[in-house]
Write a protein that holds these residues in place. Structure first.
Motif, PDB file in Angstrom:
ATOM      1  N   LEU A  69      -6.814  -6.432  -6.677  1.00 48.47           N
ATOM      2  CA  LEU A  69      -7.415  -7.139  -5.535  1.00 48.47           C
ATOM      3  C   LEU A  69      -8.214  -6.133  -4.719  1.00 48.47           C
ATOM      4  CD1 LEU A  69      -4.344  -9.275  -4.365  1.00 48.47           C
ATOM      5  CD2 LEU A  69      -6.149  -9.912  -5.992  1.00 48.47           C
ATOM      6  N   PRO A  78      -9.742  -4.819  -1.432  1.00 51.35           N
ATOM      7  CA  PRO A  78      -9.458  -5.081  -0.003  1.00 51.35           C
ATOM      8  C   PRO A  78     -10.771  -5.165   0.780  1.00 51.35           C
ATOM      9  CG  PRO A  78      -9.050  -2.772  -0.538  1.00 51.35           C
ATOM     10  CD  PRO A  78      -9.583  -3.399  -1.788  1.00 51.35           C
ATOM     11  N   SER A 122     -15.467  -0.503  -3.403  1.00 52.27           N
ATOM     12  CA  SER A 122     -16.068   0.832  -3.314  1.00 52.27           C
ATOM     13  C   SER A 122     -15.044   1.925  -3.020  1.00 52.27           C
ATOM     14  CB  SER A 122     -17.098   0.862  -2.166  1.00 52.27           C
ATOM     15  OG  SER A 122     -17.956  -0.223  -2.256  1.00 52.27           O
ATOM     16  N   SER A 133     -15.310   5.162  -4.989  1.00 44.59           N
ATOM     17  CA  SER A 133     -16.611   5.804  -4.771  1.00 44.59           C
ATOM     18  C   SER A 133     -16.702   6.438  -3.382  1.00 44.59           C
ATOM     19  CB  SER A 133     -17.726   4.773  -4.945  1.00 44.59           C
ATOM     20  OG  SER A 133     -17.595   4.137  -6.195  1.00 44.59           O
ATOM     21  N   CYS A 145      -0.667   5.880  -1.481  1.00 47.54           N
ATOM     22  CA  CYS A 145      -0.891   6.900  -2.519  1.00 47.54           C
ATOM     23  C   CYS A 145      -1.939   6.413  -3.525  1.00 47.54           C
ATOM     24  CB  CYS A 145       0.440   7.203  -3.210  1.00 47.54           C
ATOM     25  SG  CYS A 145       0.445   8.729  -4.126  1.00 47.54           S
ATOM     26  N   GLY A 151      -5.359   7.214   0.012  1.00 45.47           N
ATOM     27  CA  GLY A 151      -4.227   8.021   0.455  1.00 45.47           C
ATOM     28  C   GLY A 151      -4.269   9.420  -0.153  1.00 45.47           C
ATOM     29  N   LYS A 193       4.912   2.835  -1.119  1.00 46.80           N
ATOM     30  CA  LYS A 193       5.726   1.935  -1.953  1.00 46.80           C
ATOM     31  C   LYS A 193       5.496   2.273  -3.432  1.00 46.80           C
ATOM     32  CE  LYS A 193       4.456  -2.513  -1.847  1.00 46.80           C
ATOM     33  NZ  LYS A 193       4.097  -3.024  -3.168  1.00 46.80           N
ATOM     34  N   PHE A 252       7.217  -0.117   4.141  1.00 49.13           N
ATOM     35  CA  PHE A 252       7.334  -0.515   5.550  1.00 49.13           C
ATOM     36  C   PHE A 252       7.029  -2.004   5.684  1.00 49.13           C
ATOM     37  CE2 PHE A 252       6.143   3.980   5.515  1.00 49.13           C
ATOM     38  CZ  PHE A 252       7.157   4.515   6.283  1.00 49.13           C
ATOM     39  N   GLY A 282      -2.545  -3.720   1.037  1.00 44.80           N
ATOM     40  CA  GLY A 282      -1.227  -3.825   1.681  1.00 44.80           C
ATOM     41  C   GLY A 282      -1.312  -3.889   3.194  1.00 44.80           C
TER      42      GLY A 282
HETATM   43  C1  LIG Z   1     -11.284  -5.082 -10.719  1.00 46.56           C
HETATM   44  C2  LIG Z   1     -11.633  -4.014  -9.732  1.00 46.56           C
HETATM   45  C3  LIG Z   1     -12.518  -3.020 -10.101  1.00 46.56           C
HETATM   46  C4  LIG Z   1     -12.855  -2.013  -9.189  1.00 46.56           C
HETATM   47  N1  LIG Z   1     -13.709  -1.051  -9.597  1.00 46.56           N
HETATM   48  C5  LIG Z   1     -14.079  -0.078  -8.752  1.00 46.56           C
HETATM   49  C6  LIG Z   1     -14.995   0.916  -9.163  1.00 46.56           C
HETATM   50  O1  LIG Z   1     -15.454   0.922 -10.290  1.00 46.56           O
HETATM   51  N2  LIG Z   1     -15.357   1.873  -8.263  1.00 46.56           N
HETATM   52  C7  LIG Z   1     -14.855   1.879  -7.007  1.00 46.56           C
HETATM   53  O2  LIG Z   1     -15.249   2.747  -6.225  1.00 46.56           O
HETATM   54  N3  LIG Z   1     -13.963   0.956  -6.583  1.00 46.56           N
HETATM   55  C8  LIG Z   1     -13.564  -0.027  -7.426  1.00 46.56           C
HETATM   56  N4  LIG Z   1     -12.686  -0.982  -7.028  1.00 46.56           N
HETATM   57  C9  LIG Z   1     -12.173  -0.953  -5.677  1.00 46.56           C
HETATM   58  C10 LIG Z   1     -11.029   0.017  -5.531  1.00 46.56           C
HETATM   59  O3  LIG Z   1     -10.115  -0.201  -6.563  1.00 46.56           O
HETATM   60  C11 LIG Z   1     -10.349  -0.180  -4.167  1.00 46.56           C
HETATM   61  O4  LIG Z   1     -11.285  -0.156  -3.136  1.00 46.56           O
HETATM   62  C12 LIG Z   1      -9.343   0.954  -3.975  1.00 46.56           C
HETATM   63  O5  LIG Z   1      -8.432   0.940  -5.048  1.00 46.56           O
HETATM   64  C13 LIG Z   1      -8.596   0.849  -2.684  1.00 46.56           C
HETATM   65  O6  LIG Z   1      -7.741   1.970  -2.646  1.00 46.56           O
HETATM   66  P1  LIG Z   1      -6.630   2.135  -1.553  1.00 46.56           P
HETATM   67  O7  LIG Z   1      -6.107   3.505  -1.698  1.00 46.56           O
HETATM   68  O8  LIG Z   1      -7.159   1.700  -0.236  1.00 46.56           O
HETATM   69  O9  LIG Z   1      -5.535   1.038  -1.926  1.00 46.56           O
HETATM   70  P2  LIG Z   1      -4.316   0.987  -3.062  1.00 46.56           P
HETATM   71  O10 LIG Z   1      -4.763   1.605  -4.304  1.00 46.56           O
HETATM   72  O11 LIG Z   1      -3.921  -0.426  -3.037  1.00 46.56           O
HETATM   73  O12 LIG Z   1      -3.243   1.908  -2.419  1.00 46.56           O
HETATM   74  C14 LIG Z   1      -2.462   1.469  -1.340  1.00 46.56           C
HETATM   75  C15 LIG Z   1      -1.258   2.344  -1.205  1.00 46.56           C
HETATM   76  O13 LIG Z   1      -0.525   1.927  -0.050  1.00 46.56           O
HETATM   77  C16 LIG Z   1       0.815   1.626  -0.410  1.00 46.56           C
HETATM   78  N5  LIG Z   1       1.297   0.557   0.454  1.00 46.56           N
HETATM   79  C17 LIG Z   1       0.698  -0.633   0.703  1.00 46.56           C
HETATM   80  N6  LIG Z   1       1.457  -1.327   1.579  1.00 46.56           N
HETATM   81  C18 LIG Z   1       2.541  -0.578   1.859  1.00 46.56           C
HETATM   82  C19 LIG Z   1       3.687  -0.746   2.680  1.00 46.56           C
HETATM   83  N7  LIG Z   1       3.891  -1.878   3.374  1.00 46.56           N
HETATM   84  N8  LIG Z   1       4.598   0.230   2.738  1.00 46.56           N
HETATM   85  C20 LIG Z   1       4.418   1.380   2.018  1.00 46.56           C
HETATM   86  N9  LIG Z   1       3.361   1.598   1.220  1.00 46.56           N
HETATM   87  C21 LIG Z   1       2.438   0.625   1.147  1.00 46.56           C
HETATM   88  C22 LIG Z   1       0.736   1.221  -1.872  1.00 46.56           C
HETATM   89  O14 LIG Z   1       2.012   1.336  -2.508  1.00 46.56           O
HETATM   90  C23 LIG Z   1      -0.281   2.240  -2.375  1.00 46.56           C
HETATM   91  O15 LIG Z   1       0.355   3.471  -2.603  1.00 46.56           O
HETATM   92  C24 LIG Z   1     -12.317  -2.001  -7.897  1.00 46.56           C
HETATM   93  C25 LIG Z   1     -11.403  -2.988  -7.536  1.00 46.56           C
HETATM   94  C26 LIG Z   1     -11.078  -3.992  -8.448  1.00 46.56           C
HETATM   95  C27 LIG Z   1     -10.101  -5.038  -8.045  1.00 46.56           C
END
Ligand SMILES: Cc1cc2nc3c(=O)[nH]c(=O)nc-3n(C[C@H](O)[C@H](O)[C@H](O)COP(=O)(O)OP(=O)(O)OC[C@H]3O[C@@H](n4cnc5c(N)ncnc54)[C@H](O)[C@@H]3O)c2cc1C
Length: 383
Positions: A52, A54, A81, A84, A110, A114, A133, A277, A298
């Protein structure tokens, strides 16, 4: 026929190493001189993943907030993004966190945001603990495509602040230059790949079908970073399509890249604690007074931030073929060969595909249909 072309022909014909059948393969010319064909067979799908994005109409949240005696710097909501923009976005979050003056800092999450926050905090001299988590490969970031897509579903044009385009450019350039430092490392965490865009005529282009929301497009601001797309004249490429163009893009081999990030963090003395959390009030459990909140999707539940909209995306993973060194887009389906699997992803109706769909259940039929589109392209070449 040299060995490389022989193997190519054998692989394309889907033949085993049996001597008699290999002879048949020799007689089959490689329809893609210089390019190895993908074995786009549905029984080679070894997993189907859903993630998903965000998405926030206003763009990633980077505000600073007080929660009791803690300073929380947000770093979430990067849509499509997140990988990226990760280094650039995290550099801004780290600047804001370090400005508080504490030397022990916590990071929530993470994933892409993160891990890059945590590493940049260490480089700025902080002692860092990640609380999360999940960690790679369980995080949503591990289910991304792995391309350089810095303005994919990053915001809506009419919902951003006037300074957001410049901020985006800053994040984008910082990230790009940091990714340069991961090229050529063992395990190929980051590499350049040629990408062909193939169309059979006027009907293609999910972009044309985007309706409703005005997703922000900022790529022109950073045109100098990546090669320009070149139209390929008919006869100059091996694909049986009306038009083709070629560019090169950064590819993130997320399995090895995220392992590298985790290892780099741990080697510098970082700690990772597994914890979930339920609400911001639980952050009192954390010893550190400064926290970067990189909880991605999350954050919608944790921070009750309903400005985050899920944008579902699914990938069918074909068994890796290290000899396939180019990607392509054809019939609304992306094929990207990564070291950890060949990504096959239906782009559907473009940016609106999966909008506000929070289902993380894989759809096998859709995975097979996407692989079928790529198989159809190669089947036309065999004729
Ligand atoms: C199909 C698809 C393809 C994509 N392709 C690309 C791409 O090619 N290039 C690109 O740049 N981006 C791409 N993205 C987007 C990218 O994947 C996201 O923007 C990125 O993964 C977000 O990273 P994040 O670290 O914010 O979140 P996450 O990877 O979701 O990490 C969140 C972290 O927070 C922790 N967490 C969440 N809630 C809690 C809680 N309540 N308590 C404790 N820990 C918690 C989770 O366990 C995890 O460790 C794509 C997304 C999708 C769905």
């Amino acid at each position: 026929m040299d060995r490389r072309h022989f193997l190519s022909a054998a692989a394309f014909a889907g033949l085993s190493g049996c001597a008699h059948r290999a002879k048949v393969a020799v007689a089959t010319p490689n329809p893609l001189p210089g390019l190895m064909p993908v074995r786009a067979e549905t029984d080679r799908i070894f997993r189907t993943t859903v993630c998903l994005r965000p998405f926030r109409a206003a763009g990633p949240r980077l505000e600073v907030e007080r929660v009791g005696d803690k300073t929380v710097v947000h770093n979430y909501g990067h849509g499509g993004s997140g990988w990226s923009l990760s280094w650039g976005s995290s550099s801004i979050a780290v600047e804001r966190a370090m400005a508080v003056g504490e030397r022990e800092v916590a990071v929530l999450g993470c994933g892409a945001l993160g891990l890059t926050s945590a590493i940049l905090l260490q480089r700025a001299g902080a002692k860092v603990t990640i609380y999360a988590k999940d960690r790679p490969p369980e995080v949503r970031s591990s289910r991304a495509t792995g391309s350089w897509t810095p303005d994919s579903r990053v915001a809506l044009t009419n919902a951003v602040s006037p300074d957001f385009p410049a901020l985006w450019e800053r994040m984008c350039r910082y990230s790009f230059h940091t990714y340069e430092t991961y090229l050529g490392l063992a395990g190929n965490p980051v590499e350049w790949k040629d990408m062909y865009d193939l169309t059979d005529g006027e009907q293609e282009g999910p972009k044309q079908q985007d309706a409703g929301l005005a997703f922000a497009r900022y790529r022109d601001r950073v045109r100098d970073l990546t090669p320009r797309r070149r139209e390929l004249p008919p006869g100059s490429h091996p694909f049986p399509v009306k038009s083709a163009s070629l560019t090169s893009t950064l590819t993130f081999n997320i399995a090895s890249y995220s392992r590298q990030l985790v290892n780099d963090f741990l080697v510098e003395g970082g700690k990772i604690e597994r914890v979930e959390f339920q609400s911001p009030s639980e952050l009192v459990q954390i010893g550190q007074k400064v926290i970067i909140n990189a909880t991605g999707y999350g954050a919608r539940a944790l921070w009750r931030d309903e400005s985050i909209v899920p944008v579902r995306g699914q990938i069918a993973w074909l068994i890796p073929q290290p000899e396939v060194n180019y990607g392509l887009m054809y019939g609304g389906v992306l094929m990207l060969p990564r070291r950890d699997g060949i990504v096959v992803q239906a782009m559907g109706i473009g940016e609106m595909e999966g909008y506000n769909d929070a289902s993380e259940a894989p759809d096998r039929a859709a995975a097979e249909a996407a692989v079928g589109v790529i198989a159809g392209l190669y089947a036309r070449m065999k004729r």
